[in-house]
Design an enzyme around this catalytic site. Structure first.
Site, mmCIF file in Angstrom:
data_model
loop_
_atom_site.group_PDB
_atom_site.id
_atom_site.type_symbol
_atom_site.label_atom_id
_atom_site.label_comp_id
_atom_site.label_asym_id
_atom_site.label_seq_id
_atom_site.Cartn_x
_atom_site.Cartn_y
_atom_site.Cartn_z
ATOM 1 N N HIS A 162 141.232 15.163 119.666
ATOM 2 C CA HIS A 162 142.039 13.947 119.707
ATOM 3 C C HIS A 162 143.443 14.262 120.207
ATOM 4 O O HIS A 162 144.075 15.220 119.757
ATOM 5 C CB HIS A 162 142.092 13.310 118.319
ATOM 6 C CG HIS A 162 140.817 12.654 117.917
ATOM 7 N ND1 HIS A 162 140.351 12.635 116.618
ATOM 8 C CD2 HIS A 162 139.890 11.984 118.662
ATOM 9 C CE1 HIS A 162 139.201 11.973 116.574
ATOM 10 N NE2 HIS A 162 138.905 11.563 117.799
ATOM 11 N N GLU A 165 146.492 14.721 117.940
ATOM 12 C CA GLU A 165 146.297 15.777 116.944
ATOM 13 C C GLU A 165 146.523 17.144 117.590
ATOM 14 O O GLU A 165 145.940 18.149 117.191
ATOM 15 C CB GLU A 165 144.905 15.649 116.328
ATOM 16 C CG GLU A 165 144.722 14.316 115.603
ATOM 17 C CD GLU A 165 143.305 14.063 115.099
ATOM 18 O OE1 GLU A 165 142.489 15.003 115.106
ATOM 19 O OE2 GLU A 165 143.018 12.919 114.697
ATOM 20 N N HIS A 306 141.034 19.110 113.192
ATOM 21 C CA HIS A 306 141.658 17.804 113.417
ATOM 22 C C HIS A 306 142.855 17.681 112.471
ATOM 23 O O HIS A 306 143.174 18.598 111.727
ATOM 24 C CB HIS A 306 140.656 16.685 113.131
ATOM 25 C CG HIS A 306 139.550 16.564 114.131
ATOM 26 N ND1 HIS A 306 139.468 15.526 115.041
ATOM 27 C CD2 HIS A 306 138.474 17.353 114.371
ATOM 28 C CE1 HIS A 306 138.381 15.683 115.786
ATOM 29 N NE2 HIS A 306 137.765 16.786 115.396
ATOM 30 N N GLU A 365 140.468 18.702 108.463
ATOM 31 C CA GLU A 365 141.601 17.795 108.639
ATOM 32 C C GLU A 365 142.877 18.493 108.154
ATOM 33 O O GLU A 365 143.191 18.492 106.955
ATOM 34 C CB GLU A 365 141.366 16.494 107.886
ATOM 35 C CG GLU A 365 140.140 15.709 108.358
ATOM 36 C CD GLU A 365 140.351 15.004 109.677
ATOM 37 O OE1 GLU A 365 141.476 15.083 110.229
ATOM 38 O OE2 GLU A 365 139.396 14.360 110.172
#
Length: 395
Positions: A162, A165, A306, A365
Site C-alpha cells: 500500500h 504505508e 503493512h 500491521e
C-alpha cells in the site's frame, strides 16, 4: 571492497586476513574457482570499504594496521604498488575500513529512488546478496527482490503493498542491513548468531511492491497522469490517503482468494485511491509479479508488512497449518503485537498464499496511528518488530 590476487593468495587466506567467514567471501564471488585463483584476478571482500588516507609524520603500515585491528598484509593487499619501507608524508594510500554501522539512512521520507540507491550500496558492501527484478510496475519501475542465504528453508518478506504505508520499506531494509552487519562482523542480534540463519535460510525480500504508489504519495502525480489521478482523488492534491497503485487498484485486494466477495462489497466500483480490487483478480503487473514469485519459489512462509495497529493476522478460512499458530505465538511474544487469527477480509496476498500453498502467511500491521505513519515512529516500530524478523528466520 575489491582486491587483486597476488601469488599464493587464496580465499581461505583472505578469510583469515579480514576475519570474515569463508562462505561469505565465496558467495561474494560467484563463478570464481576457489581452488584456482589467478594472479591479478579481482576478488570482492564483503563488509569492507576502502578509505583514502594521506600519510602523516610518524606513520607506518604497522601502526595504521594495528589501529584498525588488521594485519600489515591486509594493507599491502589493498596497496600493491607502494613500498612499505619508503612511505612519504602526504602520500595517499587506501585503508580497508570494516563496516560496522548501518550503510543506509532509513529515517527519511523513503521513495523508489532512495530504495534503488540503498540497494546499490548494500550490493557494493555485501556482495553475497543477490538482487534481481521480478517484474515491473505500471510505470516501468523495477520490482526488486533481494536474496540472502544458502539454506533450504525459504522465507519471504515484503513491504509497501500500500502506497501510504511506505514506512514499511525502510523498516524492512533496516532489518536487512542489521542482518548483513551481523554476518560480516560475527555479531549476535538479540542474542542470536546470524551465520546459522544464513546457512539454514534462503531469505527473499521484496522491499517495495508498489513503487509508483509510494512515489505518488511522496511527490504527487507524474505530469502525464496528473489530470486522471486528480480525478480519482476527487480533485485533491493531498495523496496521503492513497493506498492503491498508480491505476487506482488496491494491490492487496487483487488475489484470487474469494476475490468476488471483496469485489461485491467494496464501495469503490471504479479505480480509486483505495479499496478498489480491480475488474478481475491479478490484473495489475505488481500483483502478477508477486503471485508468480510465490508460485515459482514455493516459500515455506511469507510475511507481508503493512501499517498500522500493532497486530498481525495469521489465519485464513481454516486453511493455515498448525505451524502458523506456533509462529504466531512467538511473533506475539517477541513483539508485544496482538495475534489475530481471522478477520472478515479476502483477496489479500496473505489470504491467497495460505489458500494456495497451505503454508504460514502473515500480515504484520506495524506501528499505530493514522497512515501514513510519521517517520518519527521509525525507531519504535523497528524495536518492536525486529523480533518478528528474527523469529521468521530462526523458527
Amino acid at each position: 571492497m575489491r582486491v587483486r590476487v597476488r601469488s599464493g593468495d587464496t580465499l581461505w587466506y583472505y578469510s583469515r586476513l579480514f576475519l570474515l567467514p569463508f562462505n561469505l567471501i565465496l558467495q561474494s564471488n560467484p563463478g570464481i574457482n576457489a581452488n584456482a585463483l589467478k594472479i591479478g584476478q579481482e576478488i570482492q571482500i564483503p563488509g569492507f570499504a576502502p578509505v583514502s588516507y594521506n600519510i602523516r609524520k610518524g606513520d607506518s603500515l604497522w601502526k595504521l594496521a594495528a589501529a584498525r585491528n588488521l594485519s600489515v598484509d591486509a594493507l599491502l593487499l589493498v596497496n600493491q604498488n607502494i613500498n612499505p619501507n619508503r612511505l612519504m608524508i602526504g602520500q595517499m594510500i587506501q585503508l580497508p575500513r570494516r563496516i560496522t554501522a548501518q550503510d543506509i539512512n532509513p529515517r527519511v521520507n523513503y521513495d523508489y529512488a532512495r530504495l534503488t540507491r540503498d540497494i546499490q550500496v548494500l550490493r557494493e558492501h555485501f556482495p553475497f546478496i543477490r538482487v534481481r527484478s521480478i517484474g515491473e510496475s505500471v510505470q516501468g519501475k523495477q520490482l526488486y527482490e533481494i536474496r540472502v542465504g544458502t539454506g533450504n528453508k525459504k522465507v519471504h518478506l515484503d513491504a509497501s503493498f500500500h502506497a501510504n504505508e511506505w514506512i514499511t520499506t525502510p523498516v524492512l531494509m533496516s532489518f536487512l542491513n542489521t542482518y548483513l552487519l551481523g554476518l560480516t562482523n560475527s555479531r549476535q542480534v538479540r542474542g542470536i548468531a546470524m551465520m546459522p540463519l544464513y546457512q539454514s535460510v534462503d531469505l527473499s525480500i521484496v522491499p517495495m511492491v508498489n513503487p509508483d504508489g509510494v512515489d505518488l504519495v511522496q511527490h504527487g502525480p507524474p505530469p502525464a497522469l496528473s489530470e486522471q489521478i486528480l480525478r480519482m482523488n476527487k480533485g485533491s492534491s493531498d495523496f496521503s490517503g492513497w493506498k492503491a497503485n498508480i491505476r487506482g487498484v488496491d494491490l492487496n485486494n487483487q488475489f484470487p482468494a474469494n476475490w468476488e466477495i471483496e469485489k461485491e462489497r467494496k464501495e469503490p466500483k471504479a479505480p480509486a485511491p483505495r479499496d478498489y480490487p480491480g475488474d478481475a483478480p491479478l490484473t495489475e503487473p505488481e500483483a502478477i509479479a508477486m503471485a508468480d514469485l510465490a508460485r515459482n519459489e514455493r516459500f515455506n512462509r511469507m510475511l507481508a508488512f503493512h501499517t498500522q495497529g500493532k497486530e498481525f493476522y495469521w489465519g485464513y478460512e481454516g486453511l493455515e497449518p498448525p505451524e502458523s499458530g506456533v509462529l504466531a505465538r512467538e511473533f506475539a511474544r517477541v513483539s508485544g503485537y496482538k495475534a489475530v487469527r481471522y478477520i472478515d477480509s479476502h483477496a489479500g496476498y496473505k489470504d491467497w498464499f495460505i489458500q494456495e500453498f497451505r503454508r504460514p502467511g502473515f500480515t504484520i500491521e506495524l506501528g499505530e496511528g493514522v497512515n501514513p505513519l510519521p517517520i518519527s515512529q521509525f525507531d519504535e516500530i523497528y524495536h518492536d518488530a525486529l523480533g518478528i524478523f528474527l523469529a521468521s528466520l530462526y523458527m
